[in-house]
Scaffold this active site. Sequence first.
Site, PDB file in Angstrom:
ATOM      1  N   ASP A   1       0.857  -1.175   0.000  1.00 29.75           N
ATOM      2  CA  ASP A   1       0.000   0.000   0.000  1.00 29.75           C
ATOM      3  C   ASP A   1       0.906   1.241   0.000  1.00 29.75           C
ATOM      4  O   ASP A   1       2.131   1.141   0.090  1.00 29.75           O
ATOM      5  CB  ASP A   1      -0.974  -0.048   1.199  1.00 29.75           C
ATOM      6  CG  ASP A   1      -2.236   0.730   0.916  1.00 29.75           C
ATOM      7  OD1 ASP A   1      -3.277   0.422   1.489  1.00 29.75           O
ATOM      8  OD2 ASP A   1      -2.169   1.665   0.070  1.00 29.75           O
TER       9      ASP A   1
HETATM   10  C1  GLC Z   1      -4.463   4.099  -0.333  1.00 25.26           C
HETATM   11  C2  GLC Z   1      -5.357   2.935   0.050  1.00 25.26           C
HETATM   12  C3  GLC Z   1      -5.419   1.854  -0.985  1.00 25.26           C
HETATM   13  C4  GLC Z   1      -5.308   2.470  -2.364  1.00 25.26           C
HETATM   14  C5  GLC Z   1      -3.912   3.055  -2.503  1.00 25.26           C
HETATM   15  C6  GLC Z   1      -3.716   3.755  -3.843  1.00 25.26           C
HETATM   16  O1  GLC Z   1      -3.710   4.508   0.757  1.00 25.26           O
HETATM   17  O2  GLC Z   1      -5.124   2.313   1.300  1.00 25.26           O
HETATM   18  O3  GLC Z   1      -6.676   1.161  -0.811  1.00 25.26           O
HETATM   19  O4  GLC Z   1      -5.528   1.491  -3.356  1.00 25.26           O
HETATM   20  O5  GLC Z   1      -3.599   3.943  -1.449  1.00 25.26           O
HETATM   21  O6  GLC Z   1      -4.554   4.862  -3.924  1.00 25.26           O
END
Ligand code: GLC
Length: 718
Positions: free
Chosen positions: A261
Amino acid sequence: MDLQALLGKMTLEQKLAQMSQFNAVFLFRDAGGEITGPAKALALTEDELNATGSVLNFIGAKRMKEIQDRHMQDDPNKIPLLFMQDVIHGYRTIYPVPLGMGATWEPALMEECCKMAAKEAAVAGVQVTFAPMVDLVRDCRWGRVMESTGEDPYLNCLFSKAQVRGFQGDMTGKYDIAACVKHFAAYGAAEGGRDYNTVDMSERSLRQDYLPAYKAAVDEGVEMLMTSFNLINGVPSSGNKWLVDTVLRKEWGFDKVVISDYDAFREMKKHGYCENDYECAYAALEAGTDIEMMSNCYVKNVKQLIDEGKISMAQVDKAVMRILELKDKMGLFENPYGAASEEEEIKFNLCPEHRALAKKAVLKSAVLLKNDGVLPLSDNIAKVAVVGPFADKGMIGAWSCGGKEEEAVSVADGIGALIGKTKVKVVLGCEGTAKEKPDAKEIAKAVRLVKNSDYVVLCLGEKREYSGEGNSRADVTLSEAQKTLARSVVEANPNAVAVLFNGRPLALSDIIDDLPAVMTVWQPGTEGGSAVADLLFGKENFEGRLPMSFPREVGQAPLYYNRMRTGRPPRDPNDNSRGYESRYLDCLNTPLFPFGYGLSYTTFEITPPMLDKTEMNRGEEIKVSVKVKNTGSVAGSTVVQMYLCDRFASLVRPMQELKGFEKVWLLPGEEKDVTFIITEETLKFYSANGKFEAESGEFNLWVSDSAEKGESVTFKLN
Ligand code: GLC
């Protein structure tokens, strides 16, 4: 494309750049061609930027082509970028948030909506969506419950598979995009419902309740998986070798791309698990994470790890090969633009059939919670007052990608389109912020309006920014301003209905008795208002059933139907006056509205379940039959649900577990047989032996139209 040959000519720096993902904006230099802003903050070199493997957060085909063109010009290996985006419940045509889609109990509809989203996303240049989010959720305080399909593992698995099928198709279609199941794992179990907070649970609970929906996506062929921000039992998922290497890779055989993430690698330092970026890179690569999202641990540290013999080049090559294989599978080497097309963007975005599908999804996700008879409204009337902060806006919820509020149909618009704009008058009455106090002037204005109206449609709830990432709440009631407005308006005109816009279950016990009728439409999306109008005036019937329990008080959280029995259960679930029972002094244990609950404009009767046998030997099956009848005056659907309880087992089992359901549509007076088959597979659980197995003994069985309801029958597995 000969990927081995390609890999063979890449330098280590270029390999590590493939294993990195940055915001698309990083790839743009300033007028003088200099690296700027966040890219500079990460001290990324020209080579590292030029050889980057993938980007996120861009919008539109034109932009995507510009970025890809620049990249293909600069990348020494001419390896196309992979474009990823959070297409969670629609790209530009927005359908209800996944918690609302869970209320449809129709995985096929979810699949259809994801296919539509994939089409709009693909022509905008998206090749991977960071969805489905399949985190099991039990705590309404968490902001991201809106992104999941609820509290039941069985239902979540069906929706998990449906979303993978919808987005990916068979990965050969022009508009198929890769799905990325997330957040692995158990992100929804954050302590206190507070986002990013610690997760600590037994391996039993993890395997029994939290892991199945991720595995369902893996078994359905999902092309990518994202690890979660949280710890699991003291180890951050981003660097959790047991979770990623042992469970995901070795036990489940997932040999595709794993991505972290956002900046989650470096957060392992804040967790107190890694001391520096070097250790973050080591932990993540050892666990088996292939792409580092929005941080630079790999590009800056893996060379040293290899030089010191802690990581092998083979480990790096394996990660890079998975990434190259995904790009090759998507045909990017032949066509770096994928399906990106400005003209098809215009053709598909918000087209009539997409809007129609989005509306159908709202109709099937809306849940009627209460109706004292005021619904359905008659359209043979002169005036409707639409009151509250969601009267003329607020359809587009959290995580809505390219969705625009101005392209959505509001409640006022929807009612006006149905019965005539001149009959609709709007007054907000309050802002809709969480701690807002009543404004006497505004309420007086609303009261004056409703006094001369035939009906009042109260549009209440929580703002979209009160849900979604980082937006947990300790209080999930309606604000004082909204409650006072509602009471004043209903007193002035009892022909009133409340429509709730919410990204989570709300605690409604302090207002529910003051409202003649209540429905929730969650965060409904582009066609919210047109669907609400059809439901209010009875052009359509309600079908939604709750995928997550609504508490009486937030203090009950985490609250879910498939909870464990205790040694001191209340003798009467509706009586918390007795001592020495598992109870709250000030609140019943039961939900205000249970999992699986929802009303209709008609009524149904379900006969007690008939079993073709009450004892089952191994390898045999039991047939469960009921008759369901529409005993009302209009056509409608209900969801016939089968629940089991394994009464005595080597590890205690929940009070009820959903093990089957069938949604049936019946004309008035029509009757239908519904049958469920119980096999040994149905009865398996993660036992004290650490195996998924069925143990002999007695089971209670319910067939009902919601959890926590009805009489059970018993059968035995020998
Ligand atoms: C965010 C979220 C994740 C998302 C990623 C890209 O922090 O936790 O669900 O897909 O970043 O935006």
